[in-house]
Design a protein around this motif. Structure first.
Motif, short mmCIF file in Angstrom:
data_model
loop_
_atom_site.label_atom_id
_atom_site.label_comp_id
_atom_site.label_asym_id
_atom_site.label_seq_id
_atom_site.Cartn_x
_atom_site.Cartn_y
_atom_site.Cartn_z
N LEU A 1 1.97 -68.83 33.90
CA LEU A 1 0.65 -68.95 33.26
C LEU A 1 0.64 -68.25 31.90
N GLY A 2 1.75 -67.56 31.60
CA GLY A 2 1.85 -66.88 30.31
C GLY A 2 0.99 -65.65 30.22
N TYR A 3 0.78 -64.97 31.39
CA TYR A 3 0.02 -63.72 31.37
C TYR A 3 0.89 -62.60 30.86
N LYS A 4 0.28 -61.64 30.17
CA LYS A 4 1.03 -60.44 29.75
C LYS A 4 1.13 -59.49 30.94
N ARG A 5 2.15 -58.62 30.88
CA ARG A 5 2.33 -57.64 31.96
C ARG A 5 1.12 -56.69 31.99
N THR A 6 0.61 -56.41 33.20
CA THR A 6 -0.58 -55.55 33.28
C THR A 6 -0.25 -54.11 32.83
N ARG A 7 -1.22 -53.42 32.22
CA ARG A 7 -0.96 -52.06 31.72
C ARG A 7 -1.59 -51.00 32.64
N LEU A 8 -1.85 -51.43 33.91
CA LEU A 8 -2.48 -50.48 34.85
C LEU A 8 -1.64 -49.22 35.03
N ASP A 9 -0.30 -49.41 35.06
CA ASP A 9 0.56 -48.24 35.34
C ASP A 9 0.42 -47.20 34.23
N ILE A 10 0.21 -47.68 33.00
CA ILE A 10 0.00 -46.70 31.92
C ILE A 10 -1.27 -45.91 32.19
N ALA A 11 -2.34 -46.66 32.55
CA ALA A 11 -3.60 -45.99 32.88
C ALA A 11 -3.33 -44.94 33.96
N ALA A 12 -2.60 -45.36 34.98
CA ALA A 12 -2.28 -44.45 36.08
C ALA A 12 -1.67 -43.17 35.54
N PHE A 13 -0.70 -43.30 34.64
CA PHE A 13 -0.02 -42.12 34.11
C PHE A 13 -1.02 -41.20 33.41
N MET A 14 -1.92 -41.82 32.64
CA MET A 14 -2.92 -41.03 31.92
C MET A 14 -3.78 -40.25 32.93
N PHE A 15 -4.27 -40.98 33.93
CA PHE A 15 -5.08 -40.29 34.95
C PHE A 15 -4.30 -39.15 35.56
N GLY B 1 -4.02 -32.45 43.24
CA GLY B 1 -5.01 -32.86 42.24
C GLY B 1 -4.49 -34.04 41.43
N THR B 2 -3.24 -33.93 41.00
CA THR B 2 -2.64 -34.99 40.20
C THR B 2 -2.68 -36.31 40.97
N VAL B 3 -2.18 -36.27 42.18
CA VAL B 3 -2.12 -37.50 42.98
C VAL B 3 -3.50 -38.11 43.15
N LEU B 4 -4.45 -37.26 43.54
CA LEU B 4 -5.80 -37.75 43.79
C LEU B 4 -6.35 -38.44 42.55
N CYS B 5 -6.25 -37.75 41.43
CA CYS B 5 -6.82 -38.27 40.19
C CYS B 5 -6.16 -39.61 39.84
N THR B 6 -4.83 -39.65 39.91
CA THR B 6 -4.12 -40.89 39.60
C THR B 6 -4.62 -42.03 40.47
N ALA B 7 -4.57 -41.82 41.78
CA ALA B 7 -4.90 -42.90 42.71
C ALA B 7 -6.31 -43.41 42.45
N LEU B 8 -7.28 -42.51 42.46
CA LEU B 8 -8.67 -42.94 42.30
C LEU B 8 -8.85 -43.60 40.93
N GLY B 9 -8.34 -42.94 39.90
CA GLY B 9 -8.53 -43.48 38.55
C GLY B 9 -7.99 -44.90 38.44
#
Lengths: 177, 1070, 466
Positions: free
Chosen positions: A48-62, A104-112
């Motif tokens: 479908l020509g979708y770009k790779r999702t950037r969720l993992d980057i968000a995860a890292f930030m969280f 704390g890190t894990v919690l924040c990442t997962a929820l975020g």
């Protein structure tokens, strides 16, 4: 005033069939609105020509936020706000920070990340996303084409195209938005 | 209750506010302006007060207030708001008053701490040269008895409440009528230490000529007094001086626990047990005793003799001594096992005049022989005082049995019981009860229900001693005063006042007492030039000791038996004449002539009943004594120092007997034994007592009260009926007892169920001889081998120590001094509002005491055994064990495991090294308690102050709550509590010092345990203060005797211990 | 993704089509509850009610109703806590670790396993609440500074670490589980006959419509969550083990606790999953989805972890002896031969000896044997915690305070409560939510199902006929 748009909905029986269909339909210059399936079809993003999702980057930030948040909470409460002599240890003994900081890190990442995902995909209680064919959640694979976005092709052509690519049926569907 | 408490509040204020009282006080003492008096008084004054005038006014004010109180029931006119503050009364500030405890066979000069007018704590009076600030469990607990809800609220006639007037009229009338018909009137009292009270009785006898005074001691020393009568021609209890004795030989005299005057003797004895680098002299204690008493437990050498053979052992010692001194020996069959007899003899002779032989026996023959031994080695007049003799025991068993006889015969018309409860504690109590109830007139002065009061027509309740005026003469010429520290809580009246009233004397007892002191005490001194001064200062100090010079040095050694006499008395029936011997070149004879006919003694001892079956020793337990305080829950829950059990009396049997009967005591689960002695059998739980003579069983008296109150009634069994009066004296030793195991299982509440140290170095000890060679003998230091060679385990730490910029509170506990008496336990309970939880909870191992005294027995050598067998074997105490006591409270670790694990930071460390417990932050995870290596943290499993299952807890009644220390929180359910090192006292001391802007002086701040310890075993202080005793010990004993328990896990406690030193006899001079 | 090794036997049997899968699994959610369900549900509610009565006593009268004492401050309470947490490890482990390792067989069990995880962790949490002397103040363990003056929690305390670990674990597990549910909820929504369930499941389904973009995000999320949950699940029991490992009590102060506890957790967790799955499988006739293959591979993991635990036990003994510390060595001698020997040996036989039976394929593949052993294992694991906690405490440093612990009916009652609570929740879950992850089954159906090839899709036939 409500404007409604028309879709051609191709119904397929098999994930690989629909995958090939997508490929050839797009090859013939028809813009595919979206494909709906009971389970993820691998490779369909590229098709479908979708770009790779950037969720993992968000995860890292969280994750970073969680780390800093938890770490500073402990540091500030124990070391700064009210230093106490507990068991003869220093006011802020670093080794004791590890577990809570980690959690704390894990919690924040997962929820975020999950929150981001739900927001991005508009998933929330009471959300009404268009369902072109309810059988998508059972055993059918749905390929939707929006007519207004394909002025180059007539409905008939597209229908033929879909059928020739293995669609068991093709229906016209009007969606209010 | 409420009505009463109101009365007491109002009366105190109202009275202390009598208009013109201050003026009077001022007028009355011009002498006070004279500084010289103040200065005299300043020395060692019991109260830390800045101005003598004020403190003088306090005492004066209080005495007048209480005087008029004790005299008449002051009608309450109006309540006065507190803004009209009484002179000596500062809310939140404690007042201390000197007084005297003389009850239940114990004496101590005391200071009473009152807060907002309520006495809440008893401490020893350091001015007294007798008890020197020492106290005991019962003295400490006595303050709770004041607030006993069971106390009589007023006089009773035939079981009904009456008014005093009515009671007085009826009684006086009856007395007159009886004496008119010359009917016998008998006043039965315990040993009265009070000269004034004796005078009161004398006056009463004058008023009623047919009256006689019978002195009855529950556990009398009649044998001893009679022996003295024979030997010295005067019946008294010698004034023993254990502090002057290098060698003490005790034949079943538990002088550290219950014998004569334990608080006094502990102080004395321990003074000879303190060793350090500079002074390694230490007294030695031999104990020949079939049971494991506190004294036996502290003995350097112990021989578990059979009690019925005591005579033979004493004789054996006499002969051994006689051989060495060349005196005549006597022919008594040699005892079964003469272990340590020769060593003891050798020591006694080696330490002429500085030895002491005592016996607990009530058989005057044995006591005579003991006196004879003391005489041989010149202890008479040195350690066996014949001048300042003791008044502790004046009981006359013969008089008492005579009284009982005439009572039975119905020839007595009136009996007055004062401070005695014969129906309960006299062997023929049951018979007495019947006889008393038949009497035309029977009066009891009991202040709370007891068996005798129940049988009497009239109960004229005496005041509690804290509500009374009184004086005491424990040793001849050593006086002390009792002053009321609270107005009577109920409509009670001092016994003396009652007697005075009935003998239609005008004066009240307070005036009477003053008059008496004016007549008899005042002239004995020269310091005060007017009586009021003398009286006030005596009252302030609580004591008056005109003879307090070192009188005993004047007495010379008693005569040794010279060769000539030795010849003339080669036949067994030797006669030793002090007087005649005095003529020889032997040193001048003792103050009193000493003469004993050993012939009769010898024959008596050889013919004395031989033991058959089991010997039964009926002993007083350290906590319960004669059972007078049975309704005192603190004492009921006080774990016996030896058995570590409470809420019960039990049969102690030897390990051998246990094997024979197949009795196993495990975690308090035991069996009931059927004990049978002349026809009477009782079922009692069995306890296996290591070190008990195998033919001996022992049971504590003082239990099984049938009338006492909710805490004391039917706790255990009453074994007084087994006391034998066969030989004319009350003997707590009987023989021919049968013992059989019943199938019934039973639980005895223990606070400690494992009795050995499992080969762990939590107890570190050495013998004196080793210690002399190497002051660090017995000290175990834990080394860890590192690349740079072995290092001390305590040198490893992840972190740097925290600074102690200001104070560093610490404690040092001398295992050598601690006798295990347990005064500290009750003292702590009183100071820190520790709840009483009852037998079931102790069974559940949930006692709340903040300080406990662990008692360990030595085991047999297990080195031969395999690794897996060792632990099992190590759990079994030796059958002839050495005993050690280890007081254990929160160790205030500087690396506290408990603090680290508390999730809510409810326990943290102070900058002064205290491990603080924040009760209201605690959520009760108990993690700290689990992680405490010393297991000193206590959890509030229930809401003890209001859970109805704990009705025995004093804090549950309005009256009981009056004993609570307002400076200490009463802990809520679900929180952890523990020793705070009496942080409230520390704060108080710091504030006092701050007010006078100075540093707290050493000794100014004392924890409850260290203050009440009669052995001075606990030293508390600021380790940062170079002047303090604790700092001194830390410095001199570092790596020497000083060690910390579980040092190797690096908890770094603030509490350290001094190694136990045992003074073992070397055969050298034997 | 659809390449599969010929030796592997199918994970889904009975020639299911995608539609069959939907029907088989959604059936229970849509149909009326069976009598069997009613009976078991009511029983568990009754059990829970009795438990609540005991709980009421514990909290109203005081912890004194338990058998604890001054020496043994923790016994059944913390034993149960650790036991439940341990059980709570299987779910996330299965969904996360097995996902990372691309173990397809997890598909049919992960849903139930995760549900079980969540309920088990809730039970564990209930014991944290219970064991606090003032449970109503237990929230003081959270860093709620200024409410009580700036007095904060003690971050040095393993109990605080626990609070954070357990709550994080619970939250993440719930999230993970719910994310997994969304597509299946959509399925049920789309099949719903009546408006109520359409509304309810519709709301729960968050309007999922299976779009390709959502699916790709979805997979990314699951992957990251899996990546997070793996260290998380390991950290949780590591931290729980630190409650003991960081203390000074002989028998607690043991450095091998973290790995040993984690292994134990997986061990007991898998056993519990088996117990439950074997029951569900029969009651809901899901033999085609939970096949012998599943059971056997789980048995293999139990065998492995069981052996790890066994080694840990022996290591403890060796170290205790080797350390030469009296207290340590006595502690372990006392465990095996002291008054609590029975607890120790039940632990040994249940945890170390019995799993070894799984070496035999016959036992490994026998339903009954598996069922019995799975229960035995959990009994054993309960004893493990009891042994560690009680036998270490009851005879620690100073013999003077040695004591015994005897449970009361309230210790037992409060334990029973957790069972009632757990099963009530589990039965509700089993009835109202799809116990098997439909979309994942569908995903692997072609590759790992033994579906007869339909003329329609050639590729499928090619890949799966073996």
């Amino acid at each position: 005033m409500s404007h409604s748009s028309q879709f051609l909905v191709g119904v397929f029986d098999d994930d690989e069939v629909v995958l090939n269909a997508v490929r050839s339909v797009r090859a013939s210059g028809v813009r595919v609105h979206e494909v709906y399936s009971p389970f993820p079809i691998h490779g369909i993003d590229d098709a479908l020509g979708y770009k790779r999702t950037r969720l993992d980057i968000a995860a890292f930030m969280f994750g970073c936020c969680g780390f800093l948040g938890a770490g500073s909470l402990i540091g500030l409460t124990l070391g700064y706000d009210w230093p106490m002599n507990i068991g003869g240890k220093p006011f802020a003994p670093l080794p004791d920070f590890i577990p809570v900081t980690f959690e704390g890190t894990v919690l924040c990442t997962a929820l975020g990340m999950v929150a981001t995902f739900l927001l991005a995909s508009g998933l929330f209680p009471g959300s009404t996303k268009t369902v072109f064919d309810a059988r998508f959640s059972d055993d059918k694979f749905i390929l939707a084409v929006e007519l207004d976005k394909n002025h180059g092709h007539s409905a008939e052509q597209i229908t033929k195209l879909l059928k020739s690519n293995g669609a068991t049926e093709v229906n016209l569907k009007e969606v209010k938005d | 209750m409420s009505e009463n408490s109101k009365r007491y509040w109002r009366s105190t204020q109202e009275l202390t506010n009598e208009t013109g009282f201050v003026r009077n006080a001022n007028e009355e003492f011009p002498g006070l302006s004279n500084p010289s008096h103040a200065n005299n008084e300043a020395k060692g004054s019991g109260m830390e007060l800045s101005s003598h005038r004020r403190d003088f006014l306090k005492v004066m004010g209080f005495s007048i207030a209480a005087a008029s109180l004790a005299a008449c029931e002051a009608p309450v006119k109006k309540a006065i708001p507190l803004l009209n503050k009484p002179e000596e009364y500062e809310p939140g500030v404690a007042n201390w008053y000197a007084s005297t405890y003389a009850e239940d066979g114990e004496y101590a000069s005391i200071l009473v701490k009152t807060r907002e007018g309520r006495p809440i704590k008893i401490e020893g009076n350091t001015l007294s040269s007798i008890t020197k600030g020492g106290t005991s469990t019962r003295i400490q607990a006595s303050v709770l008895s004041l607030y006993d809800t069971e106390r009589f609220r007023g006089p009773r006639a035939a079981g009904k409440n009456v008014q005093w007037a009515q009671a007085d009229d009826e009684i006086a009338a009856k007395l007159k009528e009886i004496s008119a018909s010359n009917g016998a009137i008998r006043i039965v009292t315990g040993s009265l230490l009070s000269p004034a009270s004796k005078q009161v009785i004398a006056d009463f006898k004058a008023a009623y000529p047919s009256a006689q005074h019978v002195t009855y001691d529950t556990n009398s020393a009649f044998g001893l007094t009679k022996a003295c009568k024979i030997a010295f021609g005067e019946s008294f209890v010698p004034g023993y001086r254990f502090d002057k004795a290098n060698i003490v030989v005790s034949f079943g005299a538990d002088f550290l626990g219950t014998w004569i005057s334990p608080a006094e003797f502990s102080k004395q004895w321990v003074s000879g047990r303190k060793v350090n680098k500079h002074n390694s002299n230490m007294s030695r204690l031999y104990s020949f005793e079939g049971t494991m008493s506190l004294t036996s437990a502290n003995a350097d050498h112990r021989n578990a003799i059979r009690p019925t053979e005591e005579g033979q052992y004493v004789a054996a010692l006499y002969n051994a001594v006689a051989k060495l001194t060349g005196a005549a020996t006597i022919s008594v069959a040699a005892p079964a096992n003469a272990k340590f007899i020769d060593e003891a003899a050798a020591d006694l002779v080696h330490h002429k005049g500085t030895g002491l032989v005592v016996s607990g026996s009530n058989d005057f023959n044995i006591q005579l022989l003991v006196l004879a031994i003391n005489n041989l080695v010149g202890n008479i007049g040195t350690t066996v005082g014949t001048e300042a003799t003791s008044n502790m025991k004046q009981g006359d068993d013969e008089a008492m049995s005579a009284f009982v006889k005439e009572l039975g015969a119905g020839s007595v018309s009136a009996a007055i019981f004062w401070g005695v409860n014969p129906v309960y504690d006299y062997p023929q109590g049951a018979a007495l009860k019947g006889a008393i109830s038949k009497l035309p007139l029977s009066v009891s002065f009991a202040d709370r229900p007891d068996e005798t009061a129940e049988a009497c027509q009239f109960v004229c309740p005496d005041n509690h001693y804290l509500e009374s005026w009184n004086d005491a003469e424990p040793l001849k010429g050593y006086y002390s005063l009792t002053q009321p520290v609270i107005s009577p809580l109920f409509k009670t009246r001092q016994a003396q006042d009652s007697l005075l009233k009935w003998s239609s004397a005008k004066a009240d007892f307070y005036t009477y007492l003053q008059e008496y002191w004016k007549a008899h005490m005042y002239p004995q001194q020269k310091v005060r030039d007017n009586f009021r001064d003398f009286w006030t200062y005596s009252l302030h100090d609580g004591i008056f000791e005109p003879k307090n010079a070192d009188w005993r040095t004047h007495a010379a050694a008693a005569p040794a038996v010279t060769g000539h006499e030795a010849d003339s008395h080669t036949e067994p029936s030797g006669l030793v004449h002090g007087e005649t011997a005095a003529k020889s070149e032997a040193p001048a004879s003792s103050a009193k002539g000493f003469s004993v006919d050993l012939g009769s003694v010898t024959s008596a001892i050889s013919s004395s009943a031989k033991g058959s079956g089991f010997d039964l020793v009926l002993y007083e337990s350290v906590g319960m004594g004669s059972g007078r305080s049975a309704n005192n829950p603190w004492l009921q829950e006080f774990p016996d120092p030896i058995s570590r059990s409470c809420w019960e009396n039990f049969v102690s049997i030897s390990m051998t007997t246990a094997k024979e009967l197949g009795v196993v005591v495990d975690e308090g689960d035991t069996f009931l034994l059927n004990v049978t002695y002349n026809g009477v059998s009782m079922k009692l739980p069995a306890l296996v007592q290591p070190g008990q003579n195998k033919n001996t069983i022992s049971i504590a008296v003082g239990y099984g009260r049938s009338v006492a109150g909710k805490a004391g009634v039917n706790v255990g069994k009453n074994v007084f009926p087994w006391i034998s009066t066969a030989n004319g004296y009350a003997s707590n030793l009987v023989t021919g007892v049968k013992l059989e195991k019943t199938g019934e299982e039973y639980k005895v509440a223990h606070v400690q169920t494992h009795h050995t140290i499992m080969g762990r170095d939590i107890i570190q000890e050495a013998t004196l001889s080793d210690y002399k060679k190497d002051p660090s003998a017995g000290h175990v230091s834990h080394l860890i081998s590192t690349p740079e060679g072995p290092k001390k385990a305590t040198d490893f730490s992840l972190w740097n120590r925290h600074e102690r910029p200001n104070h560093a509170w610490g404690m040092s506990i001398d295992l050598n001094a601690c006798t295990g008496c347990g005064a500290c336990v009750i003292s702590c309970q009183a100071e820190n509002n520790i709840p009483v939880v009852g037998k079931q909870e102790v069974l559940n191992r949930r006692e709340m005491h903040w300080i406990r005294i662990d008692r360990y027995y030595s085991t047999n050598d297990v080195s031969a055994l395999g690794v897996l067998d060792r632990p099992g074997a190590l759990e079994i105490p030796s059958d002839d064990p050495e005993v050690v006591f280890q007081p254990l409270m929160c160790q205030h670790c500087n690396n506290a495991p408990c603090e680290t694990v508390c999730p809510v930071a409810a326990t943290t460390h102070s900058t002064e090294g205290l491990n603080q417990m924040t009760y209201n932050r605690c959520v009760g995870t108990r993690y700290c308690a689990n992680n405490c290596p010393y297991k000193v943290r206590r959890f509030n499993w229930f809401s003890y102050p209001d859970n109805k299952d704990f009705a025995i807890n004093p804090a549950q009644t309005d009256l009981g709550r009056m004993v609570l220390n307002p400076d200490v929180t009463v802990r809520a359910r679900g929180v952890i509590e523990k020793c705070s090192m009496c942080v409230q006292r520390i704060q108080d001391g710091k504030l006092t010092a701050k007010r006078d802007n100075r540093r707290p002086k050493d000794g100014e701040i004392e924890t409850a345990c260290s203050q009440s310890c009669p052995a001075d075993a606990i030293v508390f202080g600021d380790m940062n203060d170079p002047e303090s005793r604790i700092a001194g010990i830390m410095e001199t004993e570092y790596e020497m005797r000083s060690y910390r328990v579980l040092e190797e896990i690096n908890t770094n406690p603030s509490v350290s211990y001094l190694t136990k030193i045992r003074n073992k006899a070397e055969k050298a001079h034997a | 993704m659809q390449v599969t090794s010929p030796v592997r036997e199918p994970l889904v049997t009975g020639g299911k089509t995608l539609h069959d899968v939907t029907n088989d699994i959604a059936r229970h959610v849509e149909g009326k509850p069976t009598r069997l369900w009613y009976i078991s549900f009511i029983i568990s509610v009754i059990v829970m009610s009795y438990g609540i009565y005991c709980l009421y006593n514990t909290w109203w009268v005081g912890l004194g109703v338990w058998g604890l004492n001054k020496t043994v401050g923790w016994a059944w309470d913390i034993t149960n806590f650790v036991w439940w947490v341990g059980i709570g490890h299987a779910g996330t482990l299965i969904s996360a670790v097995l996902l990372l390792f691309r173990q397809k067989w997890r598909a049919s069990i992960n849903r139930a396993a995760e549900a079980m995880t969540i309920f088990a962790v809730l039970c564990a949490a209930s014991f944290i609440m219970m064991h606090a002397g003032r449970a109503w103040l237990a929230y003081w363990c959270l860093p709620l500074g200024n409410t009580y003056g700036t007095l904060w929690v003690n971050f040095n305390s393993p109990l605080v670490w626990d609070v954070f670990a357990i709550s994080t674990y619970l939250t993440v597990s719930v999230v993970f589980w719910y994310i997994g549910l969304i597509p299946d909820l959509a399925t049920i929504r789309d099949r719903a006959q009546n408006s109520i369930s359409r509304f309810v499941y519709g709301t729960l389904a968050f309007g999922w419509n299976g779009g390709a973009k959502d699916w790709s995000r979805y997979e990314a999320v699951s992957l990251v969550l899996a990546g997070l949950s793996t260290p998380l699940v390991l950290s949780v029991h590591t931290i729980v083990s630190m409650d003991f490992a960081t203390s000074v009590i002989p028998g607690w102060h043991t450095t091998i606790f973290p790995p040993y506890f984690v292994a134990g957790a997986i061990f007991s967790g898998f056993a519990m999953v088996l117990t439950l799955m074997l029951v569900t499988r029969v009651t809901f006739k899901l033999q085609d989805y939970i096949t012998m293959g599943h059971i056997e591979s789980m048995n293999k993991i139990i065998l492995l972890t069981g052996s790890i635990v066994g080694v840990a036990y022996i290591t403890e003994f060796f170290i205790a002896a080797y350390s030469g510390v009296d207290y340590e060595s006595y502690c372990f001698i006392n465990r095996a031969f002291g008054p609590y020997w029975w607890a120790y040996w039940s632990m040994m036989s249940c945890n170390v000896i019995s799993p070894q039976l799984f070496w035999f394929k016959k036992i490994r593949t026998s339903i009954t044997a598996t069922f019995i052993l799975s229960i035995i294992v959990n009994i054993g694991m309960w004893f493990e915690r009891f042994v560690i906690i009680v036998t270490s405490l009851h005879r620690d440093y100073l013999p003077s305070s040695w004591a015994m612990f005897h449970p009361t009916r309230f210790d037992i009652g409060d334990y029973i409560f957790s069972f009632g609570f757990f099963f009530t929740l589990f039965f509700l879950f089993a009835k109202y939510l799809p116990v098997i992850n439909m979309f994942e089954i569908k995903m692997i159906l072609k590759s790992s199902g033994d579906k007869k090839s339909k003329p329609a899709d050639v590729h499928a036939a090619k890949t799966t006929t073996v």
